[in-house]
Design an enzyme around this catalytic site. Structure first.
Site, short mmCIF file in Angstrom:
data_model
loop_
_atom_site.label_atom_id
_atom_site.label_comp_id
_atom_site.label_asym_id
_atom_site.label_seq_id
_atom_site.Cartn_x
_atom_site.Cartn_y
_atom_site.Cartn_z
N ASP A 35 0.56 -0.98 -0.08
CA ASP A 35 0.14 -0.09 -0.08
C ASP A 35 0.96 1.12 -0.12
OD1 ASP A 35 -2.09 1.62 0.28
OD2 ASP A 35 -2.59 0.93 2.20
N ASP B 225 -2.74 2.45 -6.18
CA ASP B 225 -1.72 2.36 -5.19
C ASP B 225 -1.49 1.38 -4.19
OD1 ASP B 225 -4.14 2.93 -3.85
OD2 ASP B 225 -3.45 4.85 -2.71
N GLU B 226 -2.45 0.11 -4.44
CA GLU B 226 -2.27 -1.05 -3.68
C GLU B 226 -2.42 -2.18 -4.39
OE1 GLU B 226 -5.32 -1.63 -0.30
OE2 GLU B 226 -6.38 -0.29 -1.42
#
Length: 360
Positions: A11, A105-106
């Site tokens: 993350d 983003d993860e």
């Protein structure tokens, strides 16, 4: 018995804001929010300096400015974020191709079998974090465990710049002490319902029967029952089957006249038409969403025997659903309009949300 998997959840910490601070050194250390800054705008991301004032993503820009008078708004650059995300994914794929992105983003990685042949998943996570920092000047948090639920919980545990491993022999001890708010899939509303039932920790949740949780939380209750016991059998899926395509527009100001609403709806239809074309998705259910100035929201749907693909297919029914909603709910000022297509046709080609492609 199958051996336990080795799962990593990565993350990126305050991703959009961190990219802006990396690219604009004068912003480093300042409380910044990625967003338009307009009164009706929404915060896309906030730096950790801004979060100390209570600024959070999805918060209205007006509320964010009230919390932090020195807040600096930075316009979002989605193309830049997508490009950086691809660079991060490139690092992932040097270790494994079993990568399931959840957003820009993860992502989850299954490193049970990995390209370098590294035995310990925590060492892979450490290397990935180091490479993201050295090659991209960004910071990531990582969680390591034997399933997706625990890997996700672990990555949130020591943010920012965290690295946490939940070993199988310590998993139940960890879960029992975990607040229910930190369980994956438990939002504020569900957490309040759990608190009202006396459920505040993983241990409290584990002491509930499956029937009790199913009665109170529906099908999701069965998921909570398993999570409380450290059970999550979902595999890391490199490509996920697309189930819908949609978009929504927050209006610059509340609108209550029919002509102005039709103009706004027309723009939403054009946006949806473009997204359908890019994704190749063919769905037979059109869902209309309306949010009023008081933030109450409602949806209306219609299903037909063929796919919604073009403006000519979508606009007449969208106008009808808007008229029905206004007739039933009143001519109140409108804050947001949205449209989505779902319910893939049986003969439609399967569409995937690919691991290196994003549709916005």
């Amino acid at each position: 018995m199958e051996p336990l998997r080795k799962i990593i959840h990565i993350d990126m910490d305050a991703f959009y804001a961190s990219v802006e601070q990396r690219d604009h050194p004068q912003l480093r250390g300042l409380p910044i929010a990625v967003g338009s800054g307009q009164p009706r705008g929404v915060v896309c991301a906030a730096s950790y300096a801004a979060r100390r004032y209570g600024v959070r993503s999805a918060m209205s820009c007006m509320r964010a400015r009230e919390l932090c008078s020195s807040l600096v708004f930075v316009p979002p650059r989605m193309e830049v974020y997508k490009e950086v995300s691809l660079q991060i994914r490139s690092i992932f794929h040097q270790y494994t191709d079993v990568v399931e992105p959840l957003s820009l983003d993860e992502a989850f990685l299954d490193v049970t079998q990995n390209k370098p042949g590294i035995e310990l998943a925590v060492e892979i996570a450490r290397q990935i974090k180091s490479r993201i920092r050295e090659e991209l000047s960004l910071v990531a948090s990582a969680g390591v465990s034997y399933n997706k639920f625990l890997a996700k919980v672990a990555s949130d545990y020591r943010k920012p710049d965290g690295l946490c491993t939940i070993h199988p022999d310590r998993a139940q001890w960890f879960i029992d002490r975990l607040p229910v708010e930190d369980f994956w899939g438990v939002g504020r509303v569900t957490a309040r319902r759990m608190h009202a039932l006396g459920i505040r920790t993983g241990k409290d949740l584990r002491e509930c029967s499956r029937d009790f949780l199913l009665r109170n939380f529906g099908k999701q209750g069965g998921v909570y029952y398993d999570f409380a016991r450290g059970v999550d059998l979902r595999p890391v899926q490199p490509a996920r089957i697309r189930k819908s395509v949609g978009c929504e527009h927050t209006l610059e100001q509340d609108v209550d006249t029919p002509a102005a609403l039709l103009i706004e709806l027309y723009h939403v239809v054009l946006d949806l038409e473009g997204r359908i074309a890019r994704s190749g998705f063919r769905g037979s259910t059109l869902t209309f969403k309306i949010k009023f100035a008081d933030f109450s929201q409602h949806t209306r749907s219609v299903t037909r025997g063929e796919a919604f693909e073009t403006k000519g297919d979508i606009l007449p029914l969208a106008k009808r659903l808007l008229a029905q909603a206004r007739e039933e709910l009143g001519d109140r000022p409108v804050r947001l309009l949205g449209l989505s297509v779902s319910n893939s046709l049986p003969d439609a080609p399967v569409c995937y949300v690919r691991q290196l492609k994003f549709d916005f």
